[in-house]
Design an enzyme around this catalytic site. Structure first.
Site, PDB file in Angstrom:
ATOM      1  N   GLY A 136      47.574  38.654  44.080  1.00 31.21           N
ATOM      2  CA  GLY A 136      47.721  38.663  45.537  1.00 31.21           C
ATOM      3  C   GLY A 136      46.646  39.504  46.185  1.00 31.21           C
ATOM      4  O   GLY A 136      46.894  40.268  47.110  1.00 31.21           O
TER       5      GLY A 136
ATOM      6  N   ALA B 158      66.395  42.301  45.927  1.00 29.69           N
ATOM      7  CA  ALA B 158      66.713  42.001  44.532  1.00 29.69           C
ATOM      8  C   ALA B 158      65.445  41.902  43.696  1.00 29.69           C
ATOM      9  O   ALA B 158      65.384  42.423  42.572  1.00 29.69           O
ATOM     10  CB  ALA B 158      67.500  40.689  44.449  1.00 29.69           C
TER      11      ALA B 158
ATOM     12  N   ASN C 245      50.716  42.828  42.462  1.00 22.06           N
ATOM     13  CA  ASN C 245      50.894  42.996  43.899  1.00 22.06           C
ATOM     14  C   ASN C 245      51.420  41.741  44.594  1.00 22.06           C
ATOM     15  O   ASN C 245      51.970  41.827  45.694  1.00 22.06           O
ATOM     16  CB  ASN C 245      49.545  43.396  44.513  1.00 22.06           C
ATOM     17  CG  ASN C 245      49.565  43.372  46.017  1.00 22.06           C
ATOM     18  OD1 ASN C 245      50.160  44.223  46.675  1.00 22.06           O
ATOM     19  ND2 ASN C 245      48.921  42.360  46.606  1.00 22.06           N
TER      20      ASN C 245
ATOM     21  N   ILE D 175      53.907  49.141  56.014  1.00 27.51           N
ATOM     22  CA  ILE D 175      52.455  49.215  55.931  1.00 27.51           C
ATOM     23  C   ILE D 175      51.889  48.141  56.856  1.00 27.51           C
ATOM     24  O   ILE D 175      52.355  46.995  56.847  1.00 27.51           O
ATOM     25  CB  ILE D 175      51.955  48.976  54.493  1.00 27.51           C
ATOM     26  CG1 ILE D 175      52.655  49.938  53.507  1.00 27.51           C
ATOM     27  CG2 ILE D 175      50.445  49.131  54.418  1.00 27.51           C
ATOM     28  CD1 ILE D 175      52.386  51.410  53.738  1.00 27.51           C
TER      29      ILE D 175
ATOM     30  N   SER E 119      58.928  48.284  46.648  1.00 25.47           N
ATOM     31  CA  SER E 119      59.136  48.407  48.090  1.00 25.47           C
ATOM     32  C   SER E 119      60.307  49.335  48.339  1.00 25.47           C
ATOM     33  O   SER E 119      61.183  49.498  47.482  1.00 25.47           O
ATOM     34  CB  SER E 119      59.428  47.028  48.699  1.00 25.47           C
ATOM     35  OG  SER E 119      59.899  47.148  50.028  1.00 25.47           O
TER      36      SER E 119
ATOM     37  N   TYR F 212      64.525  39.695  48.752  1.00 26.58           N
ATOM     38  CA  TYR F 212      63.387  40.603  48.589  1.00 26.58           C
ATOM     39  C   TYR F 212      63.823  41.901  47.908  1.00 26.58           C
ATOM     40  O   TYR F 212      63.140  42.412  47.014  1.00 26.58           O
ATOM     41  CB  TYR F 212      62.782  40.887  49.961  1.00 26.58           C
ATOM     42  CG  TYR F 212      61.442  41.572  49.953  1.00 26.58           C
ATOM     43  CD1 TYR F 212      60.289  40.909  49.539  1.00 26.58           C
ATOM     44  CD2 TYR F 212      61.308  42.892  50.397  1.00 26.58           C
ATOM     45  CE1 TYR F 212      59.057  41.533  49.554  1.00 26.58           C
ATOM     46  CE2 TYR F 212      60.074  43.525  50.418  1.00 26.58           C
ATOM     47  CZ  TYR F 212      58.951  42.844  49.988  1.00 26.58           C
ATOM     48  OH  TYR F 212      57.724  43.465  50.007  1.00 26.58           O
TER      49      TYR F 212
ATOM     50  N   SER G  20      43.961  38.671  47.957  1.00 25.65           N
ATOM     51  CA  SER G  20      43.125  38.102  49.019  1.00 25.65           C
ATOM     52  C   SER G  20      43.255  38.818  50.350  1.00 25.65           C
ATOM     53  O   SER G  20      42.345  38.763  51.177  1.00 25.65           O
ATOM     54  CB  SER G  20      43.445  36.612  49.202  1.00 25.65           C
ATOM     55  OG  SER G  20      44.782  36.430  49.628  1.00 25.65           O
ATOM     56  N   ARG G  21      44.392  39.498  50.577  1.00 21.06           N
ATOM     57  CA  ARG G  21      44.606  40.124  51.888  1.00 21.06           C
ATOM     58  C   ARG G  21      45.425  41.399  51.744  1.00 21.06           C
ATOM     59  O   ARG G  21      45.947  41.710  50.689  1.00 21.06           O
ATOM     60  CB  ARG G  21      45.336  39.148  52.827  1.00 21.06           C
ATOM     61  CG  ARG G  21      44.556  37.918  53.198  1.00 21.06           C
ATOM     62  CD  ARG G  21      45.358  36.991  54.106  1.00 21.06           C
ATOM     63  NE  ARG G  21      46.548  36.472  53.448  1.00 21.06           N
ATOM     64  CZ  ARG G  21      47.476  35.738  54.046  1.00 21.06           C
ATOM     65  NH1 ARG G  21      47.378  35.477  55.332  1.00 21.06           N
ATOM     66  NH2 ARG G  21      48.507  35.268  53.371  1.00 21.06           N
TER      67      ARG G  21
ATOM     68  N   VAL H  51      51.134  32.934  40.401  1.00 21.31           N
ATOM     69  CA  VAL H  51      51.816  33.812  39.447  1.00 21.31           C
ATOM     70  C   VAL H  51      53.218  33.331  39.104  1.00 21.31           C
ATOM     71  O   VAL H  51      53.765  33.688  38.055  1.00 21.31           O
ATOM     72  CB  VAL H  51      51.881  35.268  39.961  1.00 21.31           C
ATOM     73  CG1 VAL H  51      50.494  35.835  40.187  1.00 21.31           C
ATOM     74  CG2 VAL H  51      52.738  35.379  41.219  1.00 21.31           C
TER      75      VAL H  51
END
Length: 239
Positions: free
Chosen positions: A8, A152, A85, A183, A137, A150, A10-11, A57
């Site tokens: 992940g 879980a 990530n 963030i 997180s 999310y 790219s951004r 992934v």
């Protein structure tokens, strides 16, 4: 040459991590699923010190094939650092959550961690060195309403981090997790930042670069005795 894979990448947080690791001298493998334009921007920000490595992934076969192809092209070398990530949000209260949103979030975040890490472990164990950093997180630590899927997924990543750390410690492989709070990235766009900042003791959202600094430390030789830990980067939101 030292190789670091950032999924992940790219951004957002992934981009900041890739850029930081390139600055630290790593040849960064920038993973992305579909957004080649943004991934290319990340590579440019890395000063060309890296390469793109596209795969989803959540797809075990595709992931293993991409990693095997990379290894075939780099005989005698190995990926010593992996930053898991990649992740997505599909927020909703559970009573209204489509089953597909439950599975998609877990497939990318939790199964993605397994799909990427498991094939890379044998080389790390053979070379007796490795650094694995998993992006968790605050949702995985305390759970947040509207984020059952999310929470879980990230909670599973935290538990897996602690278990894997014990399995590979004797081979000088560390496994840690970072648990960011709010963030400022694409993933937090659309949130009511003015209201949410009032909940944060520091009174602001964090930056991707602040997360990247922690990753850079965890993969460094100086962090060789730190494993199985979860580092919160949340401005005091949850302690």
């Amino acid at each position: 040459m030292n190789y670091a894979l950032v999924t992940g990448g790219s951004r957002g947080i992934g981009r900041a991590i890739a850029v930081k690791l390139a600055q630290e001298g790593y040849h960064v493998l920038i993973n992305y699923a579909s957004n080649e334009t943004e991934a290319q921007k990340t590579l440019e920000l890395c000063g060309g010190q890296g390469e793109l490595l596209p795969f989803d992934v959540s797809d075990s076969g595709q992931t293993r094939a991409a990693l095997a192809d990379w290894q075939a092209r780099h005989d005698g070398e190995y990926i010593s650092v992996v930053v898991n990530n990649a992740g997505i949000r599909r927020d909703n209260v559970m009573a209204l959550m489509p089953e597909s949103d439950w599975h998609r979030v877990l497939d990318i975040t939790l199964s993605g961690f397994f799909n990427v890490t498991q094939p890379l472990l044998p080389a790390m164990q053979f070379h007796k060195f490795g650094r694995i950093v998993n992006m968790a997180s605050v949702s995985g630590l305390k759970g947040l309403p509207g984020q059952t899927n999310y929470s879980a997924a990230k909670g599973g990543v935290i538990a897996a981090t602690k278990a894997l750390a014990q399995e590979v410690a004797r081979r000088n492989i560390t496994v840690n997790a970072i648990a960011p709070g709010f963030i400022r990235t694409d993933m937090t766009e659309g949130l009511d930042e003015a209201t949410l900042k009032k909940q944060i003791p520091m009174g602001r959202f964090g930056t991707p670069e602040e997360v990247a600094e922690a990753v850079a430390f965890l993969v460094s030789p100086q962090a060789g005795y730190i494993t199985g830990n979860v580092i919160s980067i949340n401005g005091g939101l949850y302690t």
